[in-house]
Design an enzyme around this catalytic site. Structure first.
Site, mmCIF file in Angstrom:
data_model
loop_
_atom_site.group_PDB
_atom_site.id
_atom_site.type_symbol
_atom_site.label_atom_id
_atom_site.label_comp_id
_atom_site.label_asym_id
_atom_site.label_seq_id
_atom_site.Cartn_x
_atom_site.Cartn_y
_atom_site.Cartn_z
ATOM 1 C CB THR A 282 -0.870 -0.048 1.242
ATOM 2 O OG1 THR A 282 -1.444 1.266 1.317
ATOM 3 C CG2 THR A 282 -0.176 -0.135 2.586
ATOM 4 C CG ASP A 283 -1.251 5.086 -0.953
ATOM 5 O OD1 ASP A 283 -1.456 4.297 -0.067
ATOM 6 O OD2 ASP A 283 -1.733 5.818 -1.703
ATOM 7 C CD GLU A 284 -3.043 3.800 4.496
ATOM 8 O OE1 GLU A 284 -3.132 3.864 5.705
ATOM 9 O OE2 GLU A 284 -4.346 3.151 4.155
ATOM 10 C CE1 TYR B 171 -3.181 -2.086 5.662
ATOM 11 C CE2 TYR B 171 -3.393 -0.036 5.819
ATOM 12 C CZ TYR B 171 -3.116 -1.079 5.036
ATOM 13 O OH TYR B 171 -3.252 -1.507 3.675
ATOM 14 C CE LYS C 14 -0.048 -4.687 2.980
ATOM 15 N NZ LYS C 14 -0.359 -5.937 2.509
#
Length: 337
Positions: free
Chosen positions: A125-127, A153, A157
Site C-alpha cells: 500500500t502507499d500508506e 496498519y 504492511k
C-alpha cells in the site's frame, strides 16, 4: 501455470480472481482465505463454475496448513492479498494486524522458498510511505521514497515489505512488491469510506467525515490495480517495487460530494466527526516506473469509475444488507467446515 491467491475472498483479491480466472483459462488458481469478518465467500461464489479454480479455507499464519498446501499443489506463483487493512481497527487492536500482515507473510515466503516458487508477489500500500503536505502538490511517492508509517496498519504492511526485501537479498527469493493508492469498486466491505457513504446516502442517514474532510487520497479503480498486478507477474523484474497510482487525487469531502451528486442526495447529510488519530494528510503516487517498464495505464477516470461503482452498489443492495445483517456469515460457515 499454477497460482496461489491469498485473501481472495476480500475486496481486491476477489476482483483479481474474477479478472484472472476468466482471462487465463490455461492457468490454475487456488484461493486461500480464512474468511475473517471482511472476507465474503459470496464475492467469489460465481467462480465455482470454472474448471481452473478452487477454494481452500485456511489462515496464512497456519504453517502446517500452508506448507501442506504448497507441497500438494506445487505453485508457480504466489500473490499475497491477505491482510488486515482497516486503519481504525489497527488503532483499536494492533495485534491481529501484526500476526496476519507480518507473520503470515513470513510463513508464505518460507513455503515459497522451500517449494521453489518462481514468483512471490506482495501486495502492499502507499500508506507505507507516510503522508505528504497538502501545500506541495508537486510531491509524489516514488518507489525510492523512504518508508515512514503513521498507523499500526501501515507499520505492519511496511514491516512485511521490509521482510520481503530481506528474503530477496538473503535467500534470493524471486519476489516483487506493488504499492497502490486507495482502491474503489465492487465488493468493497462496507466499513471503508466509499461503500459507507453510498450505503448511508441510500438510506438518508448522516454521513460521518473525519475532521474537515480536507485529507487527500489518490484513488484507483480496483480493475486498473489488478491489471497492474497482472503485468508485474508477467513482466516485472524480481527484486523490484512497482507503484500503481490512480492519478486521481481528491479530498475526502470531494469524494463524498461526488457520490451524493451521483445519487441525487443532499449535502446536508454530511456530518463532521472527530478526526482519526495520526490521520495522514495526503497520498499521491508516481507510477512512472510501472507505466514505462510494464506498459501499464489506467482505463478508468475517477468520475466514470465512481459512477460505475455507485451503480454497482445500488444494484447490489442485497449484498450490502447481507453483510449488515451478518447473513453472509452463514455462507462463510459452510466453507469453514
Amino acid at each position: 501455470m499454477k497460482v496461489l491467491v491469498t485473501g481472495g475472498a476480500g475486496f481486491i483479491g476477489s476482483n483479481f480472481l474474477h479478472y484472472m480466472v476468466k482471462n487465463y483459462p490455461d492457468y490454475y488458481f487456488v484461493c486461500l482465505d480464512s474468511l475473517t469478518y471482511a472476507g465474503n465467500y459470496n464475492n467469489i461464489k460465481e467462480l465455482e463454475k470454472y474448471n481452473n479454480y478452487k477454494f481452500v479455507y485456511g489462515d496464512i499464519t497456519d504453517r502446517d496448513l500452508v506448507f501442506n498446501l504448497f507441497e500438494k499443489e506445487n505453485f508457480d506463483w504466489v500473490v499475497n492479498f491477505a491482510a488486515e487493512s482497516h486503519v481504525d481497527n489497527s488503532i483499536k487492536n494492533p495485534e491481529v494486524f501484526l500476526k496476519t500482515n507480518i507473520i503470515g507473510t513470513e510463513v508464505l515466503m518460507d513455503a515459497s522458498k522451500k517449494y521453489n516458487v518462481k514468483r512471490y508477489h506482495q501486495v502492499s500500500t502507499d500508506e507505507v510511505y507516510g503522508d505528504l503536505p497538502l501545500d506541495r502538490p508537486d510531491l509524489k511517492f516514488t518507489e525510492s521514497t523512504p518508508i515512514h508509517t503513521s498507523s499500526p496498519y501501515s507499520a505492519s504492511k511496511a514491516s512485511a515489505d521490509l521482510l520481503v526485501m530481506a528474503y530477496m537479498r538473503t535467500f534470493n527469493l524471486p519476489a516483487t512488491i506493488s504499492r497502490c493508492s486507495n482502491n474503489y469498486g465492487p465488493y468493497q466491505f462496507p466499513e471503508k469510506l466509499i461503500p459507507v457513504v453510498i450505503s448511508k446516502a441510500l438510506n438518508d442517514e448522516p454521513i460521518p467525515v473525519y475532521g474537515t474532510g480536507e485529507n487527500v487520497r489518490d484513488w484507483i479503480h480496483v480493475h486498473d490495480h489488478n491489471v497492474g498486478v497482472d503485468l508485474i507477474l508477467h513482466k516485472g523484474i524480481p527484486g523490484n517495487v512497482y507503484n500503481l497510482g490512480g492519478h486521481s487525487e481528491r479530498t475526502n469531502l470531494e469524494v463524498v460530494k461526488t457520490i451524493l451528486k451521483i445519487l441525487n442526495k443532499p449535502e446536508n447529510l454530511i456530518t463532521f466527526v472527530n478526526d482519526r488519530p495520526g490521520h495522514d494528510l495526503r497520498y499521491a503516487i508516481d507510477s512512472t516506473k510501472s507505466e514505462q517498464e510494464l506498459g501499464w495505464n489506467r482505463t478508468y477516470t475517477f468520475d466514470d469509475g465512481m459512477r460505475e461503482t455507485v451503480e454497482w452498489y445500488v444494484n447490489n443492495q442485497d449484498w450490502i444488507n447481507d453483510i449488515k445483517t451478518k447473513k453472509y456469515e452463514s455462507v462463510n460457515d459452510t466453507k469453514r467446515r
